[in-house]
Design an enzyme around this catalytic site. Sequence first.
Site, PDB file in Angstrom:
ATOM      1  N   ASN A   4      -7.482  13.478  -6.610  1.00  0.00           N
ATOM      2  CA  ASN A   4      -7.354  14.786  -5.490  1.00  0.00           C
ATOM      3  C   ASN A   4      -6.496  15.563  -5.217  1.00  0.00           C
ATOM      4  OD1 ASN A   4      -7.445  15.023  -3.039  1.00  0.00           O
ATOM      5  ND2 ASN A   4      -6.672  13.362  -2.367  1.00  0.00           N
ATOM      6  N   LYS A  34      -5.568  17.710  -3.486  1.00  0.00           N
ATOM      7  CA  LYS A  34      -4.548  17.628  -2.605  1.00  0.00           C
ATOM      8  C   LYS A  34      -4.555  19.355  -2.069  1.00  0.00           C
ATOM      9  CE  LYS A  34      -3.196  13.042  -1.980  1.00  0.00           C
ATOM     10  NZ  LYS A  34      -2.030  12.425  -0.766  1.00  0.00           N
ATOM     11  N   HIS A  44      -9.727  11.036   4.570  1.00  0.00           N
ATOM     12  CA  HIS A  44      -8.555  11.083   3.862  1.00  0.00           C
ATOM     13  C   HIS A  44      -7.952  10.347   4.603  1.00  0.00           C
ATOM     14  CE1 HIS A  44      -4.832  11.446   2.093  1.00  0.00           C
ATOM     15  NE2 HIS A  44      -5.938  10.856   0.686  1.00  0.00           N
ATOM     16  N   GLU A  87      -4.850  11.439   5.316  1.00  0.00           N
ATOM     17  CA  GLU A  87      -4.639  13.266   5.460  1.00  0.00           C
ATOM     18  C   GLU A  87      -4.692  14.010   6.484  1.00  0.00           C
ATOM     19  OE1 GLU A  87      -3.252  14.158   1.620  1.00  0.00           O
ATOM     20  OE2 GLU A  87      -2.355  12.592   1.417  1.00  0.00           O
ATOM     21  N   GLU A 133      -7.806   2.740   0.974  1.00  0.00           N
ATOM     22  CA  GLU A 133      -6.818   3.560   0.616  1.00  0.00           C
ATOM     23  C   GLU A 133      -5.914   2.944   1.760  1.00  0.00           C
ATOM     24  OE1 GLU A 133      -7.001   7.003  -1.976  1.00  0.00           O
ATOM     25  OE2 GLU A 133      -7.091   7.408  -0.179  1.00  0.00           O
ATOM     26  N   GLY A 187       0.893   8.009  -2.043  1.00  0.00           N
ATOM     27  CA  GLY A 187       1.761   8.813  -1.989  1.00  0.00           C
ATOM     28  C   GLY A 187       3.375   8.266  -1.868  1.00  0.00           C
ATOM     29  N   SER A 195      -1.108   5.375  -4.680  1.00  0.00           N
ATOM     30  CA  SER A 195      -0.418   5.110  -6.017  1.00  0.00           C
ATOM     31  C   SER A 195      -0.460   4.503  -7.487  1.00  0.00           C
ATOM     32  CB  SER A 195       0.856   4.699  -5.467  1.00  0.00           C
ATOM     33  OG  SER A 195       1.578   4.981  -4.628  1.00  0.00           O
TER      34      SER A 195
END
Length: 257
Positions: free
Chosen positions: A10, A12, A100, A102, A172, A178, A218
């Site tokens: 991904n 982003k 996701h 985010e 996740e 991240g 990560s």
Amino acid sequence: MARMPLLAGNWKMHKDHLEAIQLVQQIAYHLDEQDYDRSEIVVIPPFTALRSIQTLIEGDRLAIGLGAQDCYHEESGAFTGAISPVMLAKLAVRYVVCGHSERRHVFGDDDQTVNRKVRAVLSNGMRPILCVGETDEEREQGQAEEVVARHITRGLEGVAGDRADDVVIAYEPVWAIGTGKTATPSDANEMCGFARSQIADVLDGDAAGSIRVQYGGSVKPGNVAELMAQPEIDGALVGGASLQADDFAAICRYHRL
Ligand code: PEP
């Protein structure tokens, strides 16, 4: 039941379409038949690079799949700024990320919005990667399983059991995205197993056995082999490390590490 691992990068909001072409070429340079036979490998660039990458994949007959990071649930209409699932399907997009963290935390996608997207993706012949996972605070309060169960139950509401094979779940934990912090392989395995048990409740037992559950948070060349060795983990959704061709290729070649 053997499940084909799914390794997806991904990107982003990184890489313009020229950089994207270069990155796919570099990834492809490092991979061979053995890697493609072993796992399904997918890149998920920003919308603006989809067409360029589709052309590259088709032109060079690369065995790399294409994914999109999101979509709107309606197929067309007065929805300025939105991207339709029909448009994505026409670009040979195979996977669409739904929910996701985010999207949930920055753009306010709630479970109902995510569920609409999941169903729109399926009804347009593509496969949703439904992201589920708890925040740090939720984990500390002992709510990790409750959050994952809710994301799965609500995210898959109305999905017919016979479409189950097309669904992918990405567990996740938000605190691992991240941040450089990774869930231990055994914790990740346990949570992916828990996610599978919830799928069995919403869809059915057979479906739960065939759905792929990825781990994301990560993932990098140094930890991928141990994560992929876990029986409940069927792949990885990779953010940061997917932006470096060497690192993403090494992740795709985890079986040789
Ligand atoms: C992600 O964006 O889904 C992700 C897992 O990111 P990272 O690998 O950078 O933690």
